[in-house]
Design a protein around this motif. Structure first.
Motif: not given
Lengths: 213, 888
Positions: B844, B848, B870, B874
């Motif tokens: 995460n 980000t 994001q 990911y």
């Protein structure tokens, strides 16, 4: 009767760096001459009052930086001018040739009605002369301008040149002149009248008779 | 009209308040009050014009302290209102001041107080930090204002209700803001108004004001100044005894010129310069009365012109006649060219107040620098009618109007002239004395005693008539009434009392009378003619012109000196070796060497949206400099990711010209130049891939050529930029287990070294801490002119963010070098995630951070989009989830 009119004009000095624009201005407004050359980096102005045909003409004369690198900026001042001095140095052929460029810039950026005058400065430096008087006359004729050879150093033709351009501007703006005129007496009378009216109004609306008048 | 008194009453005496400025506009009144070193603006409210203290109520007090600011709007045109914005803490107050000296004074005083606060008094306060302006003395006003409060019950707490004020302003309520300022010399206790005024006059703001007001044509101040100076220097250009005016008046009782008029008109030794000859009762016939037509006019005119002084030639300038009242103006030929603007008018005051049997004629003209008016009048007759005569005089003055060439100007009246000559049969008699006594005084030649019974003298003494006029001493016997053809007093039934009916008066400066006499030799009429020779000081036009020009020149000079002016410490600035994200600054000092305070501002050049290029700032970019004061301006150069690309590629240089403008003054140009060292920061991935050498080793012009697409090494580009590789490789080798990598900021100095290292050479390892290298990597990605995922793919990425295979497909479509970089970076990040235990990173955090750098929108991003970027990223960091997604 002494006329109480005020007319304000803007005149602009243009020409290569070092031709003596600032000196012309200083000679005309302050009757001073400084022989050392300090480049004008920016736009300076001075005021002068002239009496032309009984009309009090106040002229604001703008002195601009002549250096080429500032020209994109100085061009923006052209549109505010009613009269323009195109100045060259009679001891510099180059500055004379550049008049063409200055003139075309004026055509492009200055208002259509702008009055122009050609000035060959440093007429006292006879020995170093590179531009003949006849050449100046010829160029001025081609452009339909008046021509003066001046010397800020000896104060030759300075007042004549400035007065001439101011006269031309005055003549060119004759029709609008009445609008530009401001009668001071009328102004004062008007102000007095307004004041009176104001007081009357107040007196009407106010019970306090002793008032402030 | 002064409302300041009302406000003064509300202020405590011991505060030594001085009214410095006072303005009225829609009942907005501003005033400066001084008290010690503390400065405030008092805002008052009033219901009506303030007369007494009860009419005003204190609305608010704004202290001029450090968080106060005032800005003046641009004057739209001469005469328009001045917009002023004051801010204090978070509040703003906008208001308009009327154009004029009061407003100027107020603003200059406000600025003085404000700048004094920020530039001078700060020092004082700083010396003893405990002493901060506390404005204690204001408290009593807040209490007072309760009792004064008309519109408002409770005074507002300091500084809070400014927004409220603006609202009320809109609704048309009135305020009187008032201001206190710190003027030290005022603090010794000034009690009387005179003292205050004197201090105000002597205070230093006056010259600035004078200059500004001078420049405003509508105040006419300039002309008044010139007039004033001309008056002061009058003797320099005025010659006395230069022009002689012969004035003659003769009531001819309807007779014809049977004898020569020479004894009357040629009685002077030298020929006069101007003749003004007036007649009354030229023709008593009904024809003349009703049709205003008479043969007597040419007869008498001829008689006059034949009788003028033989030693000079005269030109007839003008003749005017109303029934029997005639006036002729002659001038010596050589003076004719100096006569201009000649106008003649007449006013009848006879029967019905209009008819021409009584009244006046007048000729006005401009002679050298004077406006002259000659009036010939025949006033009402009969001994008891002196009041009627006074009335006639007033009527003539009121009704005689001369048109001006310029129709827009109001007509000229008699009294407005510089010189007025008034001649005629004024018909004033000798009263309150018997005929016998009159004649006795005459025979004794005691004219002085007799003159005391003269109605005209009495009326003049009572200021009932001819106010401001002068009459010479009468040394001749009365000119009325004689038996025609003789020197015998009237022997008719009526047996009139002798009287000085025929008179000559004048009004104006520099006039002397050389003679005033009657001419007994002429016997045609029942009157005797009267003459006077008046000499006026004339203006020498040559010296007048000189004096005038001198004065104008001085005033011009004063005005030119009052044009704001500053000197600049430098007008050319060169910044050497400007590097990416390396701040450089130089100081420009402005010194106010002018005679007035000045306001400076860097102004926009045409076609440019800001006053300078975006890599440059001037701080402060505008401000105020008191007379003799100076200001330091920091010129700062800072190249960031916005400005770097064009500088790297050579499209732009470190070159700019700033225009420093002084309000109501000149402009200065300040050139800023520098050499920029190109950097991999802000250079595109494509270009970097084409450069096998460090960017500083590239021959000049190569970058530009490469940018334009003419690349010679095109067939053999690097897979990824070597700079990127160096940073990633460094991190891979040294920082893979570094705690908080990519979360801890690096050092500025380290960054400079890393940047130089990347731009100049290829060492084995990079300098600086791991965190600094990590940050340098992030900055590198941030500075790319085109992000790793080019802008054109941004939307596509968002659209497919929920589908891993689609995401991969988009990446496969990227230009080769971008694709390589993307894969390289994600591989590295996945590698990082294997060491979560050490570096404490998780998917995460990384998505980000990197999504915002790699997948950037060309414009602003909203929160939902951010989430999608994001999400997109990911998949590439977490292959498991990506496979899980695809398998579903």
């Amino acid at each position: 009767m002494a006329k109480q009119y005020d007319v304000l004009f803007r005149l602009l000095l243009l020409g290569d760096s070092g031709v003596g624009k600032t000196c012309l201005l200083c000679r005309f407004t302050d009757n001073e001459f400084h022989p050392s050359h300090i480049s004008t980096i920016g736009v300076d102005f001075k005021m002068k009052t002239l009496l032309i045909d009984g009309i009090k003409v106040r002229i604001q004369i703008w002195d601009t930086a002549g250096q080429e690198r500032y020209q994109t900026i100085t061009k923006q001042y052209y549109r505010r001018a009613q009269g323009i001095f195109l100045v060259y140095d009679i001891t510099s052929e180059r500055s004379f040739q550049h008049i063409m460029k200055w003139a075309s810039d004026v055509d492009e950026y200055a208002p259509e009605k702008v009055q122009k005058i050609l000035v060959g400065n440093k007429s006292d430096e006879v020995e170093k002369r590179q531009v003949a008087t006849a050449q100046g006359i010829k160029l001025a004729t081609a452009y339909g301008m008046d021509f003066f050879e001046t010397s800020a150093f000896t104060n030759h033709n300075i007042t004549e040149t400035f007065t001439r351009l101011a006269e031309q501007v005055l003549a060119a703006n004759k029709r609008d002149l009445d609008l530009l005129r401001i009668s001071i007496n009328d102004e004062i009378n008007l102000a007095a009248l307004e004041e009176e009216e104001g007081l009357r109004e107040c007196a009407g609306g106010d019970q306090d008779k002793s008032c402030w008048c | 009209m002064d409302q300041s008194a009302a406000i003064s009453k509300t202020l405590e005496n011991e505060e030594n308040c001085t009214i410095v400025s006072f303005i009225l506009v829609f009942l907005f009144v501003f005033r400066l009050v001084t008290s010690q070193v503390e400065v405030k603006i008092f805002i008052y409210k009033n219901r009506r014009m303030a007369i007494t203290a009860e009419d005003v109520s204190l609305e608010d007090i704004i202290p001029i302290s450090f968080d106060f600011a005032v800005a003046e709007g641009e004057l739209l045109s001469c005469g328009s209102d001045i917009t002023v914005r004051m801010s204090y803490q978070q509040e703003e107050l906008n208001f308009k001041l009327p154009f004029g000296s009061h407003s100027r004074l107020f603003l200059s005083e406000l600025n003085r107080a404000w700048s004094g606060k920020s530039y001078n008094n700060i020092k004082k306060v700083c010396k003893s930090p405990a002493v901060v302006p506390n404005f204690e003395w204001i408290n009593k006003y807040q209490k007072n204002s309760k009792s004064l409060g008309v519109g408002k019950q409770v005074p507002a707490p300091l500084g809070t209700p400014l927004n409220k004020l603006s609202q009320q302003r809109k609704t048309g309520l009135f305020f009187i803001p008032e201001m206190t300022t710190c003027v030290h010399q005022f603090s010794q206790g000034i009690t009387s108004r005179e003292d205050r005024d004197e201090l105000v006059r002597s205070s230093s703001h006056t010259p600035s004001n004078k200059a500004q007001i001078l420049a405003m044509p509508q105040f006419g101040l300039r002309d008044n100044l010139i007039r004033c100076e001309l008056l002061k220097n009058e003797e320099q250009y005025t010659y006395l005894e230069d022009f002689s005016f012969f004035l003659g008046t003769y009531n001819v009782n309807g007779q014809t010129p049977k004898e020569s008029l020479r004894p009357w008109l040629s009685c002077t030794l030298n020929p006069p310069d101007v003749y003004c000859v007036g007649f009354q009762e030229l023709d008593l016939s009904k024809e003349a009365f009703f049709f205003n037509d008479t043969p007597k006019e040419p007869e008498w005119t001829k008689a006059v012109s034949e009788a003028l002084h033989p030693d000079a030639t005269y030109a007839l300038v003008k003749l005017v006649r109303l029934v029997g009242i005639m006036l002729i103006l002659y001038v010596k030929k050589e003076h004719a060219e100096f006569i201009s603007d000649v106008e003649a008018e007449s006013v009848g005051t006879g029967i019905m107040g209009r008819m021409g049997n009584k009244g006046a004629v007048a000729i006005r003209f401009h002679f050298h620098n004077s406006n002259i008016c000659v009036v010939n009048s025949h006033l009402a007759a009969h001994i008891e009618e002196y009041e009627r005569r006074n009335q006639d005089f007033k009527d003539i003055c009121a009704r005689m109007e001369f048109h001006q060439l310029d129709n827009s100007r109001p007509p000229f009246t008699i009294i407005k002239h510089d010189v007025v000559f008034w001649i005629g049969d004024l018909n004033y008699r000798i009263s309150n004395l018997d005929v016998k006594d009159v004649k006795e005084l005459i025979s004794k030649k005691d004219f002085e005693a007799l003159h005391n019974y003269d109605q005209l003298k009495r009326q003049i003494d009572e200021e009932a008539v001819f106010v401001g006029f002068v009459e010479g001493e009468i040394n001749f016997q009365p000119t009325y009434k004689y038996d025609t053809g003789s020197d015998t007093w009237d022997t008719s039934e009526k047996c009139r009392v002798p009287a000085w009916c025929d008179r000559i008066l004048w009004k104006g400066k520099n006039i002397t009378q050389q003679h005033y006499q009657s001419h007994m030799a002429l016997k045609i009429s029942d009157h005797k003619p009267v003459s006077s020779l008046l000499v006026t000081g004339r203006i020498n036009s040559e010296t007048y012109k000189k004096t005038f020009e001198e004065i104008v020149r001085n005033i011009d000079k004063l005005e030119n000196e009052c044009i704001p002016s500053v000197t600049l410490s430098k007008q050319e600035f060169h910044f050497k070796d400007v590097k990416y994200m390396q701040h450089q600054a130089e100081t420009l000092t402005l010194y106010n060497d002018g005679q007035v305070p000045c306001q400076f501002e860097f102004i926009q050049k045409p076609n440019e949206s800001t006053y300078c290029k975006s890599w440059l700032t001037a701080n402060p970019h505008k401000g105020f400099i008191a007379q003799g004061g100076s200001v330091d301006i920091e010129l700062e150069v800072f190249v960031n990711h916005m400005t770097a690309p064009n500088l790297n590629s050579g499209k732009e240089q470190i070159e700019d010209i700033l225009v420093l403008h002084l309000e109501r003054g000149k402009d200065y140009f300040i050139s800023v130049s520098g050499n920029y060292l190109p950097s991999c920061y802000g250079t595109s991935l494509r270009l970097l891939c084409l450069m096998r050498e460090p960017i500083h080793d590239m021959p000049p012009g190569t970058i530009e050529t490469l940018t334009n697409g003419n690349d010679m090494n095109a067939e053999n580009p690097l897979a990824i930029p070597k700079e990127l590789w160096m940073m990633v490789d460094h991190l891979f080798r040294h920082a893979i287990k570094q705690e908080d990598i990519f979360q801890q900021p690096g050092l500025r100095s380290d960054f400079a070294e890393i940047r130089d290292c990347l731009d100049t050479g290829m060492p084995d390892s990079l300098p600086g801490s791991n965190h600094s290298v990590a940050e340098a990597l992030l900055l590198f990605l941030d500075a790319l002119p085109e992000p790793v995922v080019p802008y054109s793919f941004y939307q596509q990425c968002l659209d497919c963010c929920s589908n891993a295979s689609h995401c991969e497909k988009v990446i496969s479509m990227l230009p080769q070098c971008h694709q390589n970089v993307f894969n390289y970076l994600t591989a590295f990040l996945r590698e990082l995630l294997k060491h979560t235990a050490n570096n404490r990173l998780d998917v995460n955090i990384l998505s980000t951070i990197f999504a915002s750098l790699i997948l950037k929108p060309p414009t602003k991003q909203d929160f939902a989009e951010k989430r999608k970027t994001q999400e997109f990223f990911y998949y590439f960091l977490n292959p498991e989830s990506s496979t899980a997604q695809t398998s579903v």
